[in-house]
Structures are given as C-alpha cells and as structure tokens.
Design an enzyme around this catalytic site. Structure first.
Site, mmCIF file in Angstrom:
data_model
loop_
_atom_site.group_PDB
_atom_site.id
_atom_site.type_symbol
_atom_site.label_atom_id
_atom_site.label_comp_id
_atom_site.label_asym_id
_atom_site.label_seq_id
_atom_site.Cartn_x
_atom_site.Cartn_y
_atom_site.Cartn_z
ATOM 1 N N GLU A 1 -0.557 4.769 -0.386
ATOM 2 C CA GLU A 1 -1.399 5.973 -0.506
ATOM 3 C C GLU A 1 -0.562 7.227 -0.287
ATOM 4 O O GLU A 1 0.257 7.298 0.627
ATOM 5 C CB GLU A 1 -2.512 5.938 0.536
ATOM 6 C CG GLU A 1 -3.690 5.094 0.104
ATOM 7 C CD GLU A 1 -4.827 5.110 1.118
ATOM 8 O OE1 GLU A 1 -4.587 5.430 2.296
ATOM 9 O OE2 GLU A 1 -5.955 4.797 0.716
ATOM 10 N N THR B 1 -3.794 6.495 -21.600
ATOM 11 C CA THR B 1 -3.620 5.135 -21.108
ATOM 12 C C THR B 1 -2.160 4.785 -21.361
ATOM 13 O O THR B 1 -1.461 5.471 -22.106
ATOM 14 C CB THR B 1 -4.502 4.127 -21.865
ATOM 15 O OG1 THR B 1 -4.239 4.268 -23.256
ATOM 16 C CG2 THR B 1 -5.971 4.362 -21.596
ATOM 17 N N ASP C 1 -6.339 14.014 -24.795
ATOM 18 C CA ASP C 1 -6.312 12.612 -24.390
ATOM 19 C C ASP C 1 -5.605 11.846 -25.505
ATOM 20 O O ASP C 1 -6.170 11.609 -26.567
ATOM 21 C CB ASP C 1 -7.756 12.144 -24.201
ATOM 22 C CG ASP C 1 -7.854 10.673 -23.843
ATOM 23 O OD1 ASP C 1 -6.836 9.966 -23.934
ATOM 24 O OD2 ASP C 1 -8.963 10.223 -23.493
ATOM 25 N N TYR D 1 0.848 -1.201 0.000
ATOM 26 C CA TYR D 1 0.000 0.000 0.000
ATOM 27 C C TYR D 1 0.877 1.242 0.000
ATOM 28 O O TYR D 1 1.835 1.311 0.769
ATOM 29 C CB TYR D 1 -0.908 0.027 1.240
ATOM 30 C CG TYR D 1 -2.356 -0.027 0.848
ATOM 31 C CD1 TYR D 1 -2.934 1.033 0.165
ATOM 32 C CD2 TYR D 1 -3.135 -1.148 1.105
ATOM 33 C CE1 TYR D 1 -4.257 0.982 -0.244
ATOM 34 C CE2 TYR D 1 -4.461 -1.203 0.696
ATOM 35 C CZ TYR D 1 -5.014 -0.136 0.026
ATOM 36 O OH TYR D 1 -6.322 -0.193 -0.384
HETATM 37 C C1 LIG Z 1 -8.876 3.711 -24.257
HETATM 38 C C2 LIG Z 1 -9.201 5.124 -24.061
HETATM 39 C C3 LIG Z 1 -9.479 5.645 -22.791
HETATM 40 C C4 LIG Z 1 -9.777 4.828 -21.556
HETATM 41 O O1 LIG Z 1 -8.999 3.869 -21.198
HETATM 42 P P1 LIG Z 1 -9.359 2.733 -20.136
HETATM 43 O O2 LIG Z 1 -8.010 2.333 -19.736
HETATM 44 O O3 LIG Z 1 -10.116 1.695 -20.896
HETATM 45 O O4 LIG Z 1 -10.146 3.334 -19.042
HETATM 46 C C5 LIG Z 1 -9.623 7.009 -22.666
HETATM 47 N N1 LIG Z 1 -9.525 7.812 -23.730
HETATM 48 C C6 LIG Z 1 -9.304 7.349 -24.967
HETATM 49 C C7 LIG Z 1 -9.204 8.304 -26.111
HETATM 50 C C8 LIG Z 1 -9.147 5.986 -25.189
HETATM 51 O O5 LIG Z 1 -8.961 5.541 -26.422
#
Ligand SMILES: *Cc1c(COP(=O)(O)O)cnc(C)c1O
Length: 418
Positions: A54, A224, A198, A52
């Site tokens: 945190e 990710t 993202d 752990y």
């Molecule tokens: C895959 C993806 C996510 C989310 O990923 P997880 O690990 O499945 O929660 C977020 N944004 C985009 C653009 C993605 O392609």
C-alpha cells in the site's frame, strides 16, 4: 508451473488445462483478448502475489519494499517512456477502476461527464446508466452518426456546448476507425472540460505507432494493459504532471488498497516487450490482418459498420443478411471461431439480441497468422452464416479451423507452461 495445481487441486487443474486446450484450438477473435508471453505469464504467478505494498514507491505503509519499490518505478518509467507521458500510475486493478479513479480525481459526485453511449461502442464506465459512473455523475452520452457509423465531431461539440461537462471522455470498445484525439481536445478546451481518453483497446496500436496517440491531446489517458498491449490483466493511468498528485490520491487511498505487485511486475515486462522494434511489426500486422479480413467479408456481402476498419477490430451489421448476432456467434463458437455479438449504431434490437458481430485480430496475429489466413477465416464465417442450422457443415469448418490452429502454434516465447 501447473504441476503443483495438479497435485493439490485436481478440479481446478482440469479446468485450467481444458481452458488452455480451448485457447489452443480456437481462432480467438474477441478484439479485447490476446495471448501474453511466457515471461508475462510467469510474473503473474510469482512470489510478488505474497506482498502488500500500500502506498507508492518511497512512501509505503509496510516494510520490506526494497524490491517492490524498484519494480513499480521500473513499470512507471517504462510506461512514461513508451507513451511519452509526464506521469504514470500503474496500480489500477483494471480498466474500470482506472476510469472511476480518474473521474473522482477530476470531478465531484454529481458533476457532468460526457462519453460515448454503450450501444455505439462506448464502455460501461464512460457513464452508461448501469455503471456507477452513470449513477454517481450526471452523465451525458454522445452517439455515432447513424448513417456513417463514425464519430460526428460537430455533433459532439454541440452537445458539449449545451451541457458544459467537467470531463469529456474519448475512446471506445467497438469503434473500427481511428479516433481523432486532437478534435476531442479542441472540443474539451472550448467548453473548459478536462479531456480524458481511454485507449484500452488501442494501447498496443499506439505503442506500435499504428494509431494516433492520445497522450499529447489529453489531460489524462486511461487504459487496460491486457488487450492489444499484450500485458497482464490490469489497468494504468497516464497524465500530465499537474494531475499526477490528484490521480495518485484517487487510486490510493481513494479507490483501492494494496496494489497487485505480481501484475505490476508483469506489466513492466510487457512494457519492455512493447518498446522493442518487433512490437511495431506486430501492431502493423494486426491492422493489416483486420483490413484484409474486412475486405474479404465485404466481398461476401457483409455490411461493415463505417465500411471497413483502420484498427484491430471489425463490426459487422448483420441486418442486410437477415441475421442477428447471437445465433451466428454461437454457431461460430461450435466451429472454434470465437467472437462476440454486439450492438451496432442505430440498432433497434435489444442489448441481449443485437444485430452485430464484433471481430478482432490481436490474438490471431500473436499466433503468427497473416493475410492468407484471414481469407480462410472470412470464408468460414460466410459458410457458417449461410448454414447456421447445419451441424455437418459446422463440424467440417471446425476440423479445418483445428488444422489451421495446428499449423500456427503460439511462438515458443508465448507457449504457456503446462
Ligand atoms: C475493456 C475496456 C475497459 C475496462 O476494462 P476492464 O479491465 O474490463 O475493467 C475500459 N474502457 C474501455 C474502452 C475498454 O474497452
């Protein structure tokens, strides 16, 4: 590594072994999937799963953090160096919590956020209505230009002027073209919004310098770590120093408890791998393979959204062939060609029976496949599309797929311990 599982739990062992075999004999073209290195795999199964931690390095709530602090600092430093970021948080359990934590850091419940609509390639967590990001925030969704299948920056700017979002989200899960993050930054600035990008799908291409980096153009970049970046299943947030405190607070204690230190150790390894010169070659080959596959598919009369690809993925619009995605994806799976059915811009069919097919090259490129093998794959897809109901034809393709997979075992450093 699996011998203890075999001894202790035959039911789970049999399933893991069967999955390993399936991954071995398949041409895996789900663009969000990959094969991680043996080193990354071993770290995810290490003793760090017992700890752990945190808090953050130097400020934890439990003792015994000598090694975890060093590991998390290593992962953070490698992430900052690889992507040229001012600050990094490596604790999000995956991409979705990374996004939700980011929105909570930069906005209040009920604030307006603006992202790409799911049927146009946006992610659920970009404000789609079934996601909490679409329930907790006032979500406005932009779309691709239905004719060109591309981002329409003028239309996005107009929508942003109208709705004045607190956060403008760029990034996609199914967009085959390069995203111009500088244009998103301009739009965000013109309406006083934060720009969150993202880069989940393209992080490996960014690391390998095959795609424009969002980092210089964004307040916060989420990702990710398990897609093109080829790391463990997890998430990561990069940001400007001015947002670091808010982001850290939103991840812990805002959204999560203890970080997954086994995953973070694996991420540190993957980031080290991604900084090596060979990784840039890998990223370049992903794109070369996708372009070749796209060209061959168009040669067979397939209609590709946007007319091709700049990155690792291809979106086929099957409507000109009189087909829909699901039966084709299922027939291909019988032949060990694994992909997913997907909506296409302007799709009028429902989300459970969409008109498109999404293909990607990250995993098969890790296996060492190159342009010549893409020609074979395109031919097989065409054969199956023309013989959807013919089991004899599908079985013949399956045997050919298996032959090719046998010729392209995973590289030694990627073979998973059995
Ligand atoms: C895959 C993806 C996510 C989310 O990923 P997880 O690990 O499945 O929660 C977020 N944004 C985009 C653009 C993605 O392609």
């Amino acid at each position: 590594m699996l011998s203890a599982i075999k001894q202790n739990d035959a039911a789970v062992f049999d399933l893991i072994e069967a999955e390993q075999a399936r991954q071995g004999i398949s041409i895996r073209m789900i663009p969000s999937e990959n094969y991680v290195s043996r080193a990354v795999m071993q770290a995810t199964g290490s003793c760090l799963t017992n700890k752990y931690a945190e808090g953050y390095p130097g400020k934890r709530y439990y003792e015994g953090q000598q090694m975890t602090d060093a590991i998390e600092n290593l992962a953070r430093d490698r992430a900052k160096a690889l992507f040229g970021a001012e600050a990094a948080n490596v604790q999000p359990h995956s991409g979705s919590p990374a996004n939700l934590a980011t929105y909570c850091a930069l906005a209040e419940p009920g604030s307006t956020i603006m992202g790409l609509a799911l049927p146009h390639g946006g992610h659920l967590t970009h404000g789609w209505k079934v996601s909490f990001t679409g329930k907790f925030f006032n979500s406005v969704q932009y779309e691709l230009n239905a004719e060109t299948g591309r981002m329409d920056y003028d239309a996005i700017a107009k929508l942003a002027k109208e709705h004045k979002p607190q956060i403008l989200i760029s990034g996609s899960s199914a967009y085959p073209r390069e995203i111009d993050f500088s244009k998103f930054a301009e739009i965000a600035e013109s309406v006083g919004a934060y720009h969150v990008s993202d880069m989940a799908h393209i992080a490996g291409l960014v690391a390998g310098k095959q795609h424009m980096s969002p980092v210089p153009y964004s307040d916060v970049v989420t990702t990710t770590t398990h897609k093109t970046l080829r790391g463990p299943r997890g998430g990561m947030i990069l940001c400007k120093e001015e947002h670091a405190a808010a982001i850290n607070k939103a991840v812990f204690p805002g959204m999560q408890g203890g970080p997954h230190m086994h995953t973070i150790s694996a991420l540190a390894i993957a980031l080290g791998e991604a900084a090596a010169p060979e990784f840039a070659d890998y990223a370049a080959q992903i794109v070369a393979n996708a372009k070749r596959l796209a060209d061959k598919l168009m040669g067979y009369g397939f209609d590709l959204v946007s007319g091709g690809t700049d990155n690792h993925l291809i979106l086929i619009d099957l409507r000109n062939k009189g087909l829909v995605g699901k039966p084709l994806a299922k027939a291909m799976d019988k032949a060990h060609l694994v992909c997913n059915y997907n909506s296409v811009p302007g799709d009028t069919a429902g989300p459970f029976n969409p008109s498109g097919l999404r293909l990607g090259t990250p995993a098969i490129t890790t296996r060492g496949m190159k342009e010549d093998q893409m020609d074979l794959v395109a031919g097989w897809i065409n054969t199956i599309a023309e013989n959807l109901e013919d089991d004899a034809v599908i079985s013949k393709v399956a045997r050919e797929v298996q032959d090719l997979c046998n010729q392209f075992p995973l590289p030694e450093s990627f073979i998973q311990p059995g």
